[in-house]
Motif scaffolding. Structure first.
Motif, short mmCIF file in Angstrom:
data_model
loop_
_atom_site.label_atom_id
_atom_site.label_comp_id
_atom_site.label_asym_id
_atom_site.label_seq_id
_atom_site.Cartn_x
_atom_site.Cartn_y
_atom_site.Cartn_z
N ASN A 255 36.18 49.55 34.93
CA ASN A 255 36.63 50.93 34.71
C ASN A 255 37.55 51.46 35.80
OD1 ASN A 255 35.35 51.34 32.25
ND2 ASN A 255 33.45 52.06 33.20
N ASP A 256 37.48 50.90 36.99
CA ASP A 256 38.28 51.44 38.09
C ASP A 256 38.70 50.29 39.01
OD1 ASP A 256 39.52 53.42 39.56
OD2 ASP A 256 37.74 53.92 40.72
N PHE A 257 39.37 49.31 38.43
CA PHE A 257 39.59 48.05 39.13
C PHE A 257 40.34 48.22 40.44
CE2 PHE A 257 41.89 44.15 40.09
CZ PHE A 257 40.86 43.22 40.05
N TYR A 258 41.47 48.91 40.41
CA TYR A 258 42.34 48.93 41.59
C TYR A 258 41.83 49.83 42.71
CZ TYR A 258 45.67 46.25 38.86
OH TYR A 258 46.26 45.27 38.12
N ASN A 259 40.87 50.69 42.41
CA ASN A 259 40.32 51.54 43.47
C ASN A 259 39.05 50.96 44.09
OD1 ASN A 259 42.17 53.79 43.67
ND2 ASN A 259 41.52 54.34 41.60
N GLN A 260 38.63 49.79 43.63
CA GLN A 260 37.53 49.08 44.29
C GLN A 260 38.07 48.37 45.53
OE1 GLN A 260 34.48 49.52 43.26
NE2 GLN A 260 34.99 50.52 41.32
N GLN A 261 37.16 47.89 46.38
CA GLN A 261 37.64 47.11 47.53
C GLN A 261 38.44 45.93 46.99
OE1 GLN A 261 37.51 44.10 49.17
NE2 GLN A 261 38.50 44.98 50.96
N HIS A 262 39.69 45.85 47.41
CA HIS A 262 40.67 44.97 46.78
C HIS A 262 40.25 43.51 46.74
CE1 HIS A 262 44.86 43.89 45.69
NE2 HIS A 262 44.63 42.81 46.41
N ASP A 263 39.89 42.96 47.88
CA ASP A 263 39.64 41.53 47.98
C ASP A 263 38.35 41.14 47.26
OD1 ASP A 263 41.89 41.34 50.01
OD2 ASP A 263 40.50 42.75 50.94
N ILE A 264 37.36 42.00 47.32
CA ILE A 264 36.10 41.75 46.60
C ILE A 264 36.35 41.80 45.09
CG2 ILE A 264 33.81 42.68 46.11
CD1 ILE A 264 33.74 43.66 49.03
N GLY A 265 37.08 42.81 44.64
CA GLY A 265 37.34 42.97 43.22
C GLY A 265 38.09 41.79 42.63
N TYR A 266 39.14 41.33 43.31
CA TYR A 266 39.92 40.21 42.81
C TYR A 266 39.09 38.93 42.78
CZ TYR A 266 44.52 42.48 42.56
OH TYR A 266 45.58 43.27 42.19
N LEU A 267 38.30 38.71 43.83
CA LEU A 267 37.46 37.51 43.88
C LEU A 267 36.41 37.53 42.78
CD1 LEU A 267 36.26 34.97 45.20
CD2 LEU A 267 35.08 36.48 46.82
N GLU A 268 35.74 38.64 42.62
CA GLU A 268 34.68 38.73 41.61
C GLU A 268 35.26 38.57 40.20
OE1 GLU A 268 31.54 42.13 40.26
OE2 GLU A 268 31.81 41.83 42.42
#
Length: 452
Positions: free
Chosen positions: A277-290
């Motif tokens: 729901n809020d991909f780009y506002n999550q911690q960037h590196d964690i979000g991309y990895l997950e």
């Protein structure tokens, strides 16, 4: 009472009755960055102090003549509320000096900004000789600026681009019918790569996010091919996760599943609904990895064919969040809801072997890129990925504009912090964790000390 005192009091009274000026919280940002010089084609961002009502506008005028009017609207990945003016002030033929520009809101309120134009002969290198140069390779129509590091290395960069495009084409089983517009930028923007009307990549010797062209180009080419192939609706969590998965890592080759498993041990795991729901506002590196690990899990569970059919045919649902759209599409394709698959995904991660090196590398990677973004937000906001200043490359070339890419902030704070970030990056990516942690600590201490 003397006449002089009476006149003074009258002026004070009249000043108190005058119409108040516009909220001084409006911020005006000019481009290119740094000093402006005679001959520049100047752009403006007018940042609102709070969310503007729909339809609110601002006009810029100079000596009674309008330079343009723009409405406030969301800008960039982060959706910052601003009015954007692209290259509206052509300063060619003007004399050096201070110019007063008036900014008028649609409501009638106004304020002024004074901008200084410096003599054209003082423009910094590689200008004014710098110009756009174009060449073609097997995959790409490549554009770069003369006198830059990319111009020096264009032969090897072209070769890497061809190799990466061929690899992506093989992974996706398609061949493009036209060359990819590939723009090499001589300054750091965001994390070094973007794809929209072409592929934009930062390349310079002093690149504090690194010049790992193989993985950066692979990632951005996946996005370009993805857009070319198309799909019904592709949520950001899947688009970015797929690009990292096919690239074999985010900023370097890495085992995605064990690395994502470390998120559980570090208590950094982000619930998939929140990430969707809020991909780009999550911690960037964690979000991309997950996201990449989740795509890898879906690949393993039913195979790439099922994933591709699911990925390309996700139906858009009116008035639904991305998590709700994803939930419905997963249920149709995999027979399980997002919550059910997340439970299985977490068990899949928990079964991975996480070494101390993987955990430490992940911790320092997150800390390093957080420091990069902190630096950009404070001292180079045009580079900050959520609101990056990324002009249309074709328009820049047609206008002969190079300054938006050749100039960047070069105050002592920028020189110091970028040098430290380069050291941090070199040690981290060489797996020299103890010295990397030490220098990164100094970088963060200086950032906190200098933060306004």
């Amino acid at each position: 009472m003397s006449y002089r005192r009476f006149s003074f009091l009258l002026l004070l009274l009249l000043a108190g009755c005058a119409e108040p000026a516009a909220d001084p919280g409006y911020t005006v940002v000019t481009h290119p960055d740094g000093k402006l010089y005679v001959g520049d084609q100047v752009s403006f961002e007018v940042l609102a102090p709070a969310l503007e009502p729909e339809g609110q506008t601002v006009e810029i005028s100079l000596e009674g003549g309008s330079l343009g009017t723009s409405a406030f609207s969301p800008f960039g990945i982060g959706g910052r509320d601003q009015a954007t003016f692209w290259w509206v002030w052509d300063t060619s033929g003007l004399t050096p000096g201070v110019y007063t520009l008036t900014f008028t809101l649609g409501s009638g309120e106004s304020w002024v900004e004074e901008l200084r134009l410096h003599p054209a002969e003082r423009v910094p290198a590689p200008e004014p000789q710098a110009a756009w140069v174009s060449t073609t390779s097997e995959c790409c129509e490549i554009h770069y600026i003369s006198g830059t590091d990319a111009a020096r290395d264009i032969a090897i960069l072209s070769e890497i681009a061809d190799q990466r495009s061929s690899a992506v084409a093989s992974q996706l089983g398609v061949s493009l019918q036209e060359r990819i517009p590939l723009i090499f930028m001589p300054r750091v923007i965001g994390h070094g790569g973007f794809a929209w009307d072409g592929v934009y990549v930062s390349y310079l010797d002093e690149n504090y996010v690194g010049n790992g062209m193989e993985i950066v180009l692979h990632h951005e080419f996946v996005h370009y091919y993805d857009d070319w192939i198309g799909g019904a609706y592709m949520p950001s969590i899947l688009q970015e996760g797929y690009a990292v998965y096919l690239s074999g890592g985010h900023f370097k080759p890495e085992a995605l599943a064990p690395r994502a498993a470390a998120l559980l041990a570090l208590d950094w795991y982000i619930p998939l609904a929140d990430l969707a729901n809020d991909f780009y506002n999550q911690q960037h590196d964690i979000g991309y990895l997950e996201a990449a690990a989740f795509v890898g899990y879906l690949h393993e569970m039913r195979g790439p064919g099922t994933f591709m059919e699911f990925y390309r045919t996700i139906p858009y649902l009116e008035n639904a969040s991305d998590a709700e759209i994803l939930d419905a599409a997963l249920a149709a394709a995999y027979g399980s809801s997002l919550d059910e698959l997340e439970t299985d995904f977490r068990q899949y991660l928990a079964a991975q072997v996480v070494t101390e090196q993987v955990r430490l590398d992940l911790e320092l990677t997150v800390a390093y890129f957080d420091a990069v973004r902190h630096y950009q937000s404070l001292f180079d906001p045009s580079a900050y990925f959520l609101t990056a200043w990324l002009p249309n490359g074709q328009e820049m070339r047609s206008r002969g504009i190079v300054a938006d890419f050749t100039r960047r902030p070069e105050a002592w704070q920028n020189l110091l912090l970028e040098r430290l970030l380069i050291m941090d990056h070199a040690r981290l990516f060489a797996a020299e964790y103890e010295p990397a942690a030490r220098t990164l600590g100094w970088t963060n201490w200086i950032l906190e000390f200098l933060e306004p």
